[in-house]
Design an enzyme around this catalytic site. Structure first.
Site, PDB file in Angstrom:
ATOM      1  N   GLU A   2       0.543   5.774  -9.205  1.00 51.07           N
ATOM      2  CA  GLU A   2       0.051   6.623  -8.117  1.00 51.07           C
ATOM      3  C   GLU A   2      -0.627   7.886  -8.654  1.00 51.07           C
ATOM      4  OE1 GLU A   2       3.485   6.897  -5.525  1.00 51.07           O
ATOM      5  OE2 GLU A   2       3.312   4.768  -5.026  1.00 51.07           O
ATOM      6  N   TYR A  20      -0.994   1.847  -0.553  1.00 49.61           N
ATOM      7  CA  TYR A  20       0.037   1.133   0.210  1.00 49.61           C
ATOM      8  C   TYR A  20      -0.183  -0.377   0.204  1.00 49.61           C
ATOM      9  CZ  TYR A  20       2.189   5.389   2.189  1.00 49.61           C
ATOM     10  OH  TYR A  20       2.874   6.579   2.374  1.00 49.61           O
ATOM     11  N   HIS A  37       5.628  11.630   1.052  1.00 48.23           N
ATOM     12  CA  HIS A  37       5.721  10.381   0.286  1.00 48.23           C
ATOM     13  C   HIS A  37       6.298  10.700  -1.083  1.00 48.23           C
ATOM     14  CE1 HIS A  37       4.643   6.719  -1.861  1.00 48.23           C
ATOM     15  NE2 HIS A  37       4.172   7.501  -2.813  1.00 48.23           N
ATOM     16  N   ARG A  79      13.112  14.953   4.915  1.00 47.25           N
ATOM     17  CA  ARG A  79      12.909  14.214   6.175  1.00 47.25           C
ATOM     18  C   ARG A  79      14.055  14.462   7.158  1.00 47.25           C
ATOM     19  NH1 ARG A  79      11.098   8.627   3.162  1.00 47.25           N
ATOM     20  NH2 ARG A  79       8.844   8.987   3.062  1.00 47.25           N
ATOM     21  N   THR A 102      13.604   6.731   4.761  1.00 45.69           N
ATOM     22  CA  THR A 102      12.282   6.534   5.382  1.00 45.69           C
ATOM     23  C   THR A 102      12.287   6.955   6.854  1.00 45.69           C
ATOM     24  OG1 THR A 102      11.931   4.684   3.868  1.00 45.69           O
ATOM     25  CG2 THR A 102      10.471   4.810   5.786  1.00 45.69           C
ATOM     26  N   ASN A 127       6.765  11.007   8.861  1.00 45.21           N
ATOM     27  CA  ASN A 127       7.914  11.424   8.029  1.00 45.21           C
ATOM     28  C   ASN A 127       7.531  12.381   6.896  1.00 45.21           C
ATOM     29  OD1 ASN A 127       6.747   9.510   6.391  1.00 45.21           O
ATOM     30  ND2 ASN A 127       8.516   8.157   6.302  1.00 45.21           N
ATOM     31  N   LYS A 157       2.214  14.519   3.517  1.00 51.41           N
ATOM     32  CA  LYS A 157       1.350  13.739   4.407  1.00 51.41           C
ATOM     33  C   LYS A 157       0.650  14.674   5.414  1.00 51.41           C
ATOM     34  CE  LYS A 157       4.075   9.476   3.919  1.00 51.41           C
ATOM     35  NZ  LYS A 157       4.991   8.531   4.612  1.00 51.41           N
ATOM     36  N   PHE A 196       2.816  -2.453  10.831  1.00 45.82           N
ATOM     37  CA  PHE A 196       2.484  -1.028  10.967  1.00 45.82           C
ATOM     38  C   PHE A 196       1.393  -0.577   9.999  1.00 45.82           C
ATOM     39  CE2 PHE A 196       6.230  -1.331   8.131  1.00 45.82           C
ATOM     40  CZ  PHE A 196       5.761  -0.664   6.991  1.00 45.82           C
ATOM     41  N   ARG A 222      13.280  11.201  -4.561  1.00 53.81           N
ATOM     42  CA  ARG A 222      13.546  10.290  -3.433  1.00 53.81           C
ATOM     43  C   ARG A 222      14.795  10.749  -2.667  1.00 53.81           C
ATOM     44  NH1 ARG A 222      10.147   6.066  -1.652  1.00 53.81           N
ATOM     45  NH2 ARG A 222      11.970   4.756  -1.356  1.00 53.81           N
TER      46      ARG A 222
END
Ligand code: UDP
Ligand code: MG
Length: 143
Positions: free
Chosen positions: A120, A43, A109, A96, A85, A106, A3, A51, A79
Site C-alpha cells: 500500500e 481494495y 484505513h 473507530r 471494521t 469508519n 478516509k 459493497f 489495527r
C-alpha cells in the site's frame, strides 16, 4: 489512511495524534484526492463484495490523508488502535470505537499485514515522498 469522512469531520489532527502519542514515527504524510483506479487497486481483494462500488465511491468522495508510520509491531498495533471494521463493535478507546458509528463511514484505513503495508505504501506514495529521518524520541521509546 484517514478516509474522506475523517477529513470532512475535522478528525485529521486527532487521528494523527493518537498514532504519534503511541510512539510510532511518521515517515510519510499527504492530503490526496484518490482516483478511482487507485481505489480499485487498493481494495482489489474486495472487488466481488456487494459493497465494493459504494466503497470506491466513498474513498474517492473527497481527499484522504495518506500516512506511512514506522515502529516495532506498527501494523498489528495500529489495527488495534483503529478498532473493529464496524465502529459499533469497535472497543471504546479505539479510533473507530470513539469516532464513528457505521462500517461504511469508519474514518480510517490500516494495512492488515506488513506485506500489505509495503504494497500500500508503494501504491499511495511516489518515490521521494517518504522521509528517512531519526526521531529524537527513539531512545526514550525503545530501550
Ligand atoms: N466495508 C463496507 N461494508 C462491509 C465491509 C467493509 O463498507 O460490510 C468497507 C469499510 O469501509 C471497510 C473497508 O470496506 O473499512 C475494507 O473492508 P475490510 O474488511 O478490509 O475492513 P478493514 O480492514 O478496513 O477493517
Ligand atoms: Mg482491510
Amino acid at each position: 489512511m484517514i478516509k474522506p469522512d475523517g477529513v470532512q469531520r475535522g478528525l485529521v489532527g486527532e487521528i494523527i495524534s493518537r498514532l504519534e502519542k503511541k510512539g510510532f514515527i511518521l515517515k510519510g504524510l499527504k492530503l490526496f484526492q484518490c482516483p478511482k483506479d487507485l481505489a480499485q487497486e487498493h481494495y482489489k481483494d474486495l472487488k466481488e463484495k456487494p459493497f465494493f462500488p459504494k466503497l470506491i465511491d466513498y474513498i474517492t468522495s473527497g481527499p484522504v490523508v495518506c500516512m506511512a508510520w514506522e515502529g516495532d509491531g506498527v501494523v498489528a498495533s495500529a489495527r488495534k488502535l483503529i478498532g473493529a471494521t464496524n465502529p459499533l463493535q469497535a472497543e471504546p478507546g479505539t479510533i473507530r470505537g470513539d469516532l464513528a458509528v457505521q462500517t461504511g463511514r469508519n474514518v480510517v484505513h490500516g494495512s492488515d499485514s506488513p506485506d500489505n503495508g509495503k504494497r500500500e505504501i508503494a501504491l499511495w506514495f511516489k518515490d521521494g515522498e517518504l522521509c528517512d529521518w531519526d526521531s529524537v524520541q527513539t531512545p526514550w521509546l525503545i530501550e
